[in-house]
Design a protein around this motif. Structure first.
Motif, PDB file in Angstrom:
ATOM      1  N   LEU A  87       0.828  -1.208   0.000  1.00 26.25           N
ATOM      2  CA  LEU A  87       0.000   0.000   0.000  1.00 26.25           C
ATOM      3  C   LEU A  87       0.868   1.268   0.000  1.00 26.25           C
ATOM      4  N   PHE A  88       1.957   1.217   0.762  1.00 27.95           N
ATOM      5  CA  PHE A  88       2.869   2.373   0.813  1.00 27.95           C
ATOM      6  C   PHE A  88       3.474   2.635  -0.568  1.00 27.95           C
ATOM      7  N   GLY A  89       3.873   1.546  -1.231  1.00 28.74           N
ATOM      8  CA  GLY A  89       4.430   1.698  -2.573  1.00 28.74           C
ATOM      9  C   GLY A  89       3.402   2.204  -3.563  1.00 28.74           C
ATOM     10  N   LEU A  90       2.153   1.735  -3.425  1.00 37.33           N
ATOM     11  CA  LEU A  90       1.097   2.131  -4.352  1.00 37.33           C
ATOM     12  C   LEU A  90       0.766   3.606  -4.228  1.00 37.33           C
ATOM     13  N   TYR A  91       0.748   4.118  -2.999  1.00 43.93           N
ATOM     14  CA  TYR A  91       0.304   5.488  -2.782  1.00 43.93           C
ATOM     15  C   TYR A  91       1.438   6.486  -2.520  1.00 43.93           C
ATOM     16  N   PHE A  92       2.675   5.999  -2.470  1.00 41.97           N
ATOM     17  CA  PHE A  92       3.785   6.923  -2.234  1.00 41.97           C
ATOM     18  C   PHE A  92       4.912   6.730  -3.251  1.00 41.97           C
ATOM     19  N   VAL A  93       5.440   5.512  -3.339  1.00 41.13           N
ATOM     20  CA  VAL A  93       6.581   5.265  -4.230  1.00 41.13           C
ATOM     21  C   VAL A  93       6.156   5.285  -5.690  1.00 41.13           C
ATOM     22  N   ASN A  94       5.055   4.630  -6.023  1.00 39.19           N
ATOM     23  CA  ASN A  94       4.619   4.571  -7.426  1.00 39.19           C
ATOM     24  C   ASN A  94       4.354   5.962  -8.012  1.00 39.19           C
ATOM     25  N   PRO A  95       3.676   6.862  -7.283  1.00 39.36           N
ATOM     26  CA  PRO A  95       3.528   8.224  -7.815  1.00 39.36           C
ATOM     27  C   PRO A  95       4.866   8.922  -8.044  1.00 39.36           C
ATOM     28  N   GLN A 135      -3.673   9.790 -19.010  1.00 39.19           N
ATOM     29  CA  GLN A 135      -4.578   8.698 -18.657  1.00 39.19           C
ATOM     30  C   GLN A 135      -4.204   8.080 -17.313  1.00 39.19           C
ATOM     31  N   ILE A 136      -2.920   8.111 -16.980  1.00 39.00           N
ATOM     32  CA  ILE A 136      -2.463   7.535 -15.709  1.00 39.00           C
ATOM     33  C   ILE A 136      -2.812   8.444 -14.533  1.00 39.00           C
ATOM     34  N   LEU A 137      -2.657   9.746 -14.728  1.00 34.05           N
ATOM     35  CA  LEU A 137      -2.796  10.693 -13.623  1.00 34.05           C
ATOM     36  C   LEU A 137      -4.243  11.130 -13.379  1.00 34.05           C
ATOM     37  N   TYR A 138      -5.035  11.212 -14.452  1.00 32.88           N
ATOM     38  CA  TYR A 138      -6.350  11.845 -14.325  1.00 32.88           C
ATOM     39  C   TYR A 138      -7.484  10.870 -14.626  1.00 32.88           C
ATOM     40  N   LYS A 139      -8.610  11.119 -13.968  1.00 35.15           N
ATOM     41  CA  LYS A 139      -9.818  10.364 -14.248  1.00 35.15           C
ATOM     42  C   LYS A 139     -10.450  10.872 -15.540  1.00 35.15           C
ATOM     43  N   LEU A 167      -7.757  14.758 -10.742  1.00 31.33           N
ATOM     44  CA  LEU A 167      -6.568  13.990 -10.413  1.00 31.33           C
ATOM     45  C   LEU A 167      -6.960  12.763  -9.589  1.00 31.33           C
ATOM     46  N   LYS A 168      -6.363  11.619  -9.905  1.00 29.40           N
ATOM     47  CA  LYS A 168      -6.661  10.405  -9.160  1.00 29.40           C
ATOM     48  C   LYS A 168      -6.182  10.554  -7.713  1.00 29.40           C
ATOM     49  N   TRP A 169      -6.881   9.842  -6.801  1.00 31.35           N
ATOM     50  CA  TRP A 169      -6.675  10.072  -5.376  1.00 31.35           C
ATOM     51  C   TRP A 169      -5.249   9.794  -4.940  1.00 31.35           C
ATOM     52  N   ARG A 170      -4.635   8.717  -5.472  1.00 25.89           N
ATOM     53  CA  ARG A 170      -3.301   8.339  -5.004  1.00 25.89           C
ATOM     54  C   ARG A 170      -2.220   9.329  -5.450  1.00 25.89           C
ATOM     55  N   TYR A 171      -2.561  10.253  -6.381  1.00 26.38           N
ATOM     56  CA  TYR A 171      -1.605  11.277  -6.806  1.00 26.38           C
ATOM     57  C   TYR A 171      -1.885  12.637  -6.155  1.00 26.38           C
ATOM     58  N   ALA A 172      -2.897  12.673  -5.300  1.00 26.97           N
ATOM     59  CA  ALA A 172      -3.292  13.941  -4.683  1.00 26.97           C
ATOM     60  C   ALA A 172      -2.186  14.516  -3.804  1.00 26.97           C
ATOM     61  N   LEU A 173      -1.364  13.619  -3.230  1.00 28.13           N
ATOM     62  CA  LEU A 173      -0.280  14.081  -2.368  1.00 28.13           C
ATOM     63  C   LEU A 173       0.705  14.966  -3.145  1.00 28.13           C
ATOM     64  N   TYR A 174       0.807  14.730  -4.444  1.00 27.17           N
ATOM     65  CA  TYR A 174       1.778  15.444  -5.282  1.00 27.17           C
ATOM     66  C   TYR A 174       1.097  16.455  -6.216  1.00 27.17           C
ATOM     67  N   ARG A 175      -0.060  16.927  -5.790  1.00 28.63           N
ATOM     68  CA  ARG A 175      -0.846  17.800  -6.662  1.00 28.63           C
ATOM     69  C   ARG A 175      -0.054  19.016  -7.134  1.00 28.63           C
ATOM     70  N   GLU A 176       0.609  19.737  -6.207  1.00 29.97           N
ATOM     71  CA  GLU A 176       1.366  20.930  -6.582  1.00 29.97           C
ATOM     72  C   GLU A 176       2.538  20.592  -7.509  1.00 29.97           C
ATOM     73  N   LEU A 177       3.202  19.458  -7.210  1.00 28.81           N
ATOM     74  CA  LEU A 177       4.333  19.050  -8.032  1.00 28.81           C
ATOM     75  C   LEU A 177       3.879  18.731  -9.455  1.00 28.81           C
ATOM     76  N   ILE A 178       2.781  18.020  -9.577  1.00 25.11           N
ATOM     77  CA  ILE A 178       2.237  17.693 -10.902  1.00 25.11           C
ATOM     78  C   ILE A 178       1.839  18.949 -11.644  1.00 25.11           C
ATOM     79  N   THR A 179       1.188  19.876 -10.924  1.00 20.75           N
ATOM     80  CA  THR A 179       0.783  21.144 -11.541  1.00 20.75           C
ATOM     81  C   THR A 179       1.997  21.921 -12.036  1.00 20.75           C
ATOM     82  N   ASP A 180       3.060  21.946 -11.220  1.00 18.51           N
ATOM     83  CA  ASP A 180       4.278  22.665 -11.610  1.00 18.51           C
ATOM     84  C   ASP A 180       4.942  22.024 -12.820  1.00 18.51           C
ATOM     85  N   ILE A 181       4.967  20.689 -12.857  1.00 21.42           N
ATOM     86  CA  ILE A 181       5.574  19.995 -13.999  1.00 21.42           C
ATOM     87  C   ILE A 181       4.793  20.280 -15.274  1.00 21.42           C
TER      88      ILE A 181
END
Length: 360
Positions: free
Chosen positions: A62-70, A93-97, A102-116
């Motif tokens: 679960l940690f890898g799915l919601y932290f490492v994989n993103p 397609q991977i990041l967004y519904k 944004l998919k829930w497991r990527y919400a932690l990195y929302r600002e980083l994704i927006t900046d990229i």
């Protein structure tokens, strides 16, 4: 919520959840599963170890799915960005519904994704602008080559006539040929000077050396117009001059200012028919002077005005032989190097007005 705070809450929340659910799992496993499945003492011991290890395995997944994989996905985005792919077509397609969220497991990195994504947008826009600039530069160089080739063909042709032993030319004809050769040589020299100045201003920008000296701007404008009126290439054009001061001392590089005025007037001559009135108007106050060059010619469209001061932009070709210089971006650079600004007003059929706003 700021990224740092979200990370802290994420780790604290997941740590609490992990401890809580691990405790429940181990308690249930040891209390009910172990006595039911394993009867021997050795098997029960193995079951106890398994019951403790399993929560860590599932927690790691679960940690890898919601932290490492993103994080791996972020690295993939950065890799695509470094390779010049700014669309992120596969990653969307991977990041967004499907609804664009944004998919829930990527919400932690929302600002980083927006900046990229913003960086990709900027880089993509910069790449398109660079391609346009390269295309404009190529066309500009082609135009400059044409400008140099035209007077050179006159020089080559008339010098060949003078060197032809098979023909005899009268003194007046020889004088005419030599006058044309001299005029075209001066034009080539002027174009090369403009070309050299263009690259120097581009390379040095604000550090371009300005040789400022005090001189009378009114006398400068009058002398310029007198020389212009006496030039046979300007026959058919009318010139005017207005000023609110009989004498106006200014600190500026006279040669560079002359080049800027010459470029504006040259464009007015090149792109307006004979009979056009070209006028210089000087107005001053305590802090600055407005040096305006205006004409009542054909004017310019809004699209032309938007491109007017961009690098490597040249006005459209005309049948007039008068040189229009190497573009107005160099004029803008000259005026800005003096701490001034340039403005332009123009309407199709109403003429154009360029004003140098120079500090005194």
């Amino acid at each position: 919520m700021k990224l740092r705070l979200r990370f802290i809450l994420f780790f604290i929340g997941n740590l609490i959840a992990f401890i809580f659910f691990t405790g429940i799992f181990v308690a249930v496993f040891l209390e009910y599963v172990t006595p039911f499945l394993f009867k021997s003492e050795q098997a029960a011991y193995f079951s106890d170890v398994t019951g403790i290890i399993l929560p860590f395995i599932f927690g790691g997944i679960l940690f890898g799915l919601y932290f490492v994989n993103p994080l791996v996905t972020m690295l993939s985005l950065i890799k695509e960005l470094s390779e010049g792919d700014y669309s992120f077509a596969n990653m969307n397609q991977i990041l967004y519904k499907k609804n664009g969220k944004l998919k829930w497991r990527y919400a932690l990195y929302r600002e980083l994704i927006t900046d990229i994504y913003e960086l990709a947008r900027q880089q993509g826009a910069a790449e398109k602008e660079r391609e346009k600039l390269e295309e404009a530069k190529t066309n500009w160089i082609s135009g400059v080559s044409h400008d140099l080739k035209t007077p050179l063909s006159y020089i080559t042709g008339y010098s060949a006539l003078l060197l032809d032993d098979q023909k005899e030319w009268s003194l007046s004809e020889q004088q005419q040929f030599l006058t044309t050769i001299h005029t075209k040589s001066e034009l080539i020299n002027e174009l090369i000077g403009d070309l050299n100045l263009t690259f120097k201003l581009e390379a040095l920008s604000e550090n371009y050396p300005i040789n400022k000296k005090s001189f009378d701007l009114v006398d400068f404008a009058r002398a310029f117009l007198v020389d212009l009126a006496n030039d046979h290439q300007t026959e058919g054009y009318e010139f005017g001059f207005q000023t609110d001061s009989e004498k106006l001392l200014i600190e500026a590089d006279q040669k560079l200012l002359f080049r800027a005025v010459q470029n504006i007037v040259g464009n007015a001559l090149a792109h307006n028919p004979k009979g056009t009135v070209i006028e210089i108007d000087i107005k001053s106050n305590q802090s600055n002077v407005d040096f305006t060059i205006k004409d009542n010619g054909v004017g310019m469209s809004g699209a032309t005005l938007e491109q007017l001061f961009k690098r490597y932009q040249r006005p459209e070709e005309t049948e007039n032989n008068v040189s229009g210089g190497l573009g107005l971006s160099v004029v803008k650079n000259i005026i800005e190097a003096h701490g001034g600004t340039i403005s332009v007003e123009s309407e199709v059929g109403e003429g154009s007005s360029f004003t140098f706003h120079l500090p005194l």
